[in-house]
Scaffold this active site. Sequence first.
Site, PDB file in Angstrom:
ATOM      1  N   ARG A  83       0.840  -1.211   0.000  1.00  0.00           N
ATOM      2  CA  ARG A  83       0.000   0.000   0.000  1.00  0.00           C
ATOM      3  C   ARG A  83       0.873   1.258   0.000  1.00  0.00           C
ATOM      4  O   ARG A  83       0.475   2.292  -0.516  1.00  0.00           O
ATOM      5  CB  ARG A  83      -0.913   0.020   1.226  1.00  0.00           C
ATOM      6  CG  ARG A  83      -1.871  -1.162   1.270  1.00  0.00           C
ATOM      7  CD  ARG A  83      -2.799  -1.059   2.464  1.00  0.00           C
ATOM      8  NE  ARG A  83      -3.541  -2.301   2.649  1.00  0.00           N
ATOM      9  CZ  ARG A  83      -4.608  -2.423   3.422  1.00  0.00           C
ATOM     10  NH1 ARG A  83      -5.059  -1.367   4.096  1.00  0.00           N
ATOM     11  NH2 ARG A  83      -5.230  -3.572   3.547  1.00  0.00           N
ATOM     12  N   GLU A  92     -10.695  -2.452  -5.834  1.00  0.00           N
ATOM     13  CA  GLU A  92     -11.293  -1.524  -4.873  1.00  0.00           C
ATOM     14  C   GLU A  92     -10.498  -0.226  -4.801  1.00  0.00           C
ATOM     15  O   GLU A  92      -9.318  -0.204  -5.131  1.00  0.00           O
ATOM     16  CB  GLU A  92     -11.330  -2.166  -3.476  1.00  0.00           C
ATOM     17  CG  GLU A  92     -12.329  -1.480  -2.532  1.00  0.00           C
ATOM     18  CD  GLU A  92     -12.163  -1.878  -1.071  1.00  0.00           C
ATOM     19  OE1 GLU A  92     -11.075  -2.320  -0.686  1.00  0.00           O
ATOM     20  OE2 GLU A  92     -13.143  -1.736  -0.311  1.00  0.00           O
TER      21      GLU A  92
END
Lengths: 148, 148, 496, 496
Positions: D96, D167
């Site tokens: 991330r 997502e």
Amino acid sequence: MGQTVILGVIGSDAHVVGITIIEQALTAAGFDVENLGVQTSRAEFVSAAEAHDAGAVLVSSLYGHARQDCRGLHERLAEADCDAVTYIGGNLAVGQDDWSETAEHFRELGFDRVFDAETDPSAVVAALERDLDTTVTETATDRVRVDS
Amino acid sequence: MGQTVILGVIGSDAHVVGITIIEQALTAAGFDVENLGVQTSRAEFVSAAEAHDAGAVLVSSLYGHARQDCRGLHERLAEADCDAVTYIGGNLAVGQDDWSETAEHFRELGFDRVFDAETDPSAVVAALERDLDTTVTETATDRVRVDS
Amino acid sequence: MVRDERIPGDQLRETADELRDRWPTGADADFEAAVEFHDSLPPSKRFADVLESADRPLLQPRAGVPRLDDQVDLLRYLESEGGADLLPTTIDSYTRDNEYGKAQQGLDDARESGEDTLNGFPAVNHGVDACRDLVRSVDAPVEVRHGTPDARLLAVVTLAGGFESFEGGPISYNIPYTKEHDLAETIEHWQFVDRLCGAYTERGVRINREPFGPLTGTLVPPAIAIAVMILEGLLATTQGVRSLTLGYGQVGNVVQDVAALRALRGLGEAYLPDDTVVTTVFHEWMGGFPPDEARASGVIGLGGATAALARPDKVITKSPQEFQGVPTREANASGLRTTRQLIDMMVEQDIVVDGIDRERELIERTARSLVETAIARGDGDAARGTVAAFESGELDVPFAPSDSAAAAVLPARDDDGRVRVLEWGNLAVPDDVREIHETRLDERARTEGRSRSFRMVADDVDAISDGKLIGRPGTGDGTDAPGDTGGPAGGESDAD
Amino acid sequence: MVRDERIPGDQLRETADELRDRWPTGADADFEAAVEFHDSLPPSKRFADVLESADRPLLQPRAGVPRLDDQVDLLRYLESEGGADLLPTTIDSYTRDNEYGKAQQGLDDARESGEDTLNGFPAVNHGVDACRDLVRSVDAPVEVRHGTPDARLLAVVTLAGGFESFEGGPISYNIPYTKEHDLAETIEHWQFVDRLCGAYTERGVRINREPFGPLTGTLVPPAIAIAVMILEGLLATTQGVRSLTLGYGQVGNVVQDVAALRALRGLGEAYLPDDTVVTTVFHEWMGGFPPDEARASGVIGLGGATAALARPDKVITKSPQEFQGVPTREANASGLRTTRQLIDMMVEQDIVVDGIDRERELIERTARSLVETAIARGDGDAARGTVAAFESGELDVPFAPSDSAAAAVLPARDDDGRVRVLEWGNLAVPDDVREIHETRLDERARTEGRSRSFRMVADDVDAISDGKLIGRPGTGDGTDAPGDTGGPAGGESDAD
């Protein structure tokens, strides 16, 4: 020593709800608050304290790494000739450590007051009013938690 | 051998839903049904079979004690000169026993057919139609469970 | 012949004396001493007062183990870890059959071996002092929960022992529980129990009585359950009961469950005397549970949500281990806490669901017809009328094992999941009510492309344990749902 | 300056080439081969088609572990034992942060020691072939779930690897997740991701995109979440996305949640182009959970019940172990099954709750005001306008850690438990909407006998984990609820 209160979440911690509520409580009580937000480094705390001639530096930590994150903070504040009172609050250790031992550890690091995650913001306000010896707007003392 | 079907839950077992549904299925299929209800003793099955010149005796057991409860039933039916076909169905053993072994046990006791608790009532109807060699109202064969 | 008349005081005393001779512990059940003991209890243990003054639905589990110390531990655990507001003591099966000798053997075995061979607390064998120890050892009020057709000695001992609530009734503990008990005789036995409660009530000890609403626990049409509750309530108040908690078991359709609880309260207040305080209890789903704790928690969750909408005075909770029989105390406490979380998150919300009044009206009209038919069959006497109406099948309970009931009624769900009547037998309901049920069942039959038949009943009995509300064809067909632990899905649960 | 304009094809290829050089596995991400792989997948793995054609809410958990074989096992378990309809692969934190080197170290450690030192599946490090192995090894479609502000390389690798849903979004994966990422830059990064999805879409591989609706997960007023969803949806469709699943996180008030999901769908269809298929996803409660599995199951139960009423296309489930962080696979499957049981028992019921249209109208009006203010600030350009509106605080998210948001908005529940706005900052809403919120909060203040203040916020943040919906004074005051495992009740949960 000024009256500005520096507020921030130290280290890589991104828990923002607690300091948002503390900020509101301090602002409502009449303090000048400089909220540094989440993921604030030691250096950012020190330079903000210097820049604002801070009366108090309030450190929040919820993710369990406060010991490492706070190491050297008080030395740097001293180097910067900052005489602000310092508080720390939150979940200050991973797991179910003994609280009095944890609190003692942070006092030894140099914090003037140590609060757990169940602390009512009004308790912080009251402590600051005593420690900064200032007259601020009276505030109610409903119990409110600051564990997040 | 007559055409009346004797129906009951053997022993101290009080599970009534299953035979209620079987009774409905048999009645709808045109059989004459004598439902002895729950908690029916071996003796009650025998005397009902005798009294009605039964074509079939259907024993239900859901509470796991069927082995003990059925012991001697076929001997008594023979003594009473009853030549009815006999079926048993339900949860026929406590726990997760091997089904084929359980079924074999009850066939050795003298039951002509042994059904598990997942049996569709229409399967019982179809079996009776074959075994009693009778023409009855045609019945749908939707799968219906009789596990209670 | 049984009559709905108050038992005279001397006859009460005479019968009580006789009963007390049936088992050695009976001798300690002195009425005056018992009243004194009740008077010594703090307000927090007054069952009727605690229940009637609550401002939210109170939660109560089921729980009973043979030994006193274990029962105390269990109840304390359910108080502290489950947050139970009211406590139960569930009685063992031998006591329910009045087999006190066998119960004694089981209790002795349990004390010797440490293993529980009884499925409940044999209160008669424990006797009055042990019951008082139990009541003293916990903080909440305690109720006797059982399933005993002839519960007279049990009542003599447990009420003297400080219990302030007593579950059951002559219909609700006969028709769903036994095969051969005569209904008239059971009514007489319960008249004694109610009269004893009345005697305590007269002395200021307002014993709460709770007829068992779920009956056979399997798709019981609400109006039938409510009619039985009203009739048992009438019989109880005749004997002097003044605190009545009428029961109802969840069917799983939200509108119908809320409507039924409102109808139950409304008719209870309409039919029962003004000096009787009527409260309601909602039993979480009493039918077959999914063989899986996670899905069982979902069933319990729907129970909690329904309770939050209907706001009964009390909720009897289920545990996520319902499928496998008696739950561990941890699972029992879990069921309490899951229910509590749902209620506490929802009870302050203003959630008004459409169509509840319409369903309530239908239920009330049907229940009134049943009650009034029964009373008419007794020429105004509820006791005689109850016996007559069950005999004729004008009053009936689906899946009733008792020889006293026709058990000709068969229920099935309509297309919305509401419980309707598929087979009426002789049930005394108005024609227009029948038409409504039949129209609704026809709708379902059309949706499913099959004829209205007993197959719907069979499918519906299994549906919730298979993970659905309505037993549609092609579902619940034996293919295991995720989390199924294997083994046949039990469609019937032992009542209480 | 960022603009809401489609990235030209050559620029897309150029950037993709650059990105593929950033980590060795990038080289395998060949677009043509990827299209071929997607074309080889059976219809049951086409994420967009499966989701858009479902006739009931589909369930999807969160799950990600470092090693491929473990991830395959985990997903298969959630399919077979949880009944998951759609599968996730949750990415680790290093990925991330674009720290692929650290992720590699963590993956190597996990492979060596067998212990999981990463908190998710490092898909970039695994590379295209491993992703395809994963997709091939399970039966349901798989989505990439993460929380990455700059997810470009992740998208290049995972979409080439056969994932068909992705997502996140420029606002929803920046504002709640990071402090210093520049919003304009994040929008540019997500324009690339969306453009890449668009490129697949043009070739018949309709990649599903799912903006992250819950945002900070803590009492986000529905209109704010919806406005962000619409803006991210507009940005995505500009780049060629044609399957969009807009998200919303449960607040716990049934009327508001149902109203919000309807508003989300309605505004999604109103604002987004006709050739885009809009679906909705409902996230079960994303705030602090009770430190007790039984009560957590209650929270999940309310989520399932709400989903049954609102009927979103998809539900992201929580587990009863939510409080303690990453759940075991058993707990994860439990959350799925509890939710499934509630939905399946309720979804066929005709439950019409009053007042939903009124609340929906309020939410829609507010969300429209936010969206249109943002677009106006960009002179019709949604990208520029989003940056400008967040800078001015006209668009704002409560408790946002990002420097790009004012985070001046503070929410609190009203007397019915609906989330209202206590502090507005500069939020661009009509005066009459403000008045409604203030009136409702005043009602609550009166009920509680205290003034409208931030104390309500603090109490509300903790309320559900303390076992209530609304943080009333004198409740949730540190006295442990039954089943509390001790320790402070965490009022915040990490978003996603």
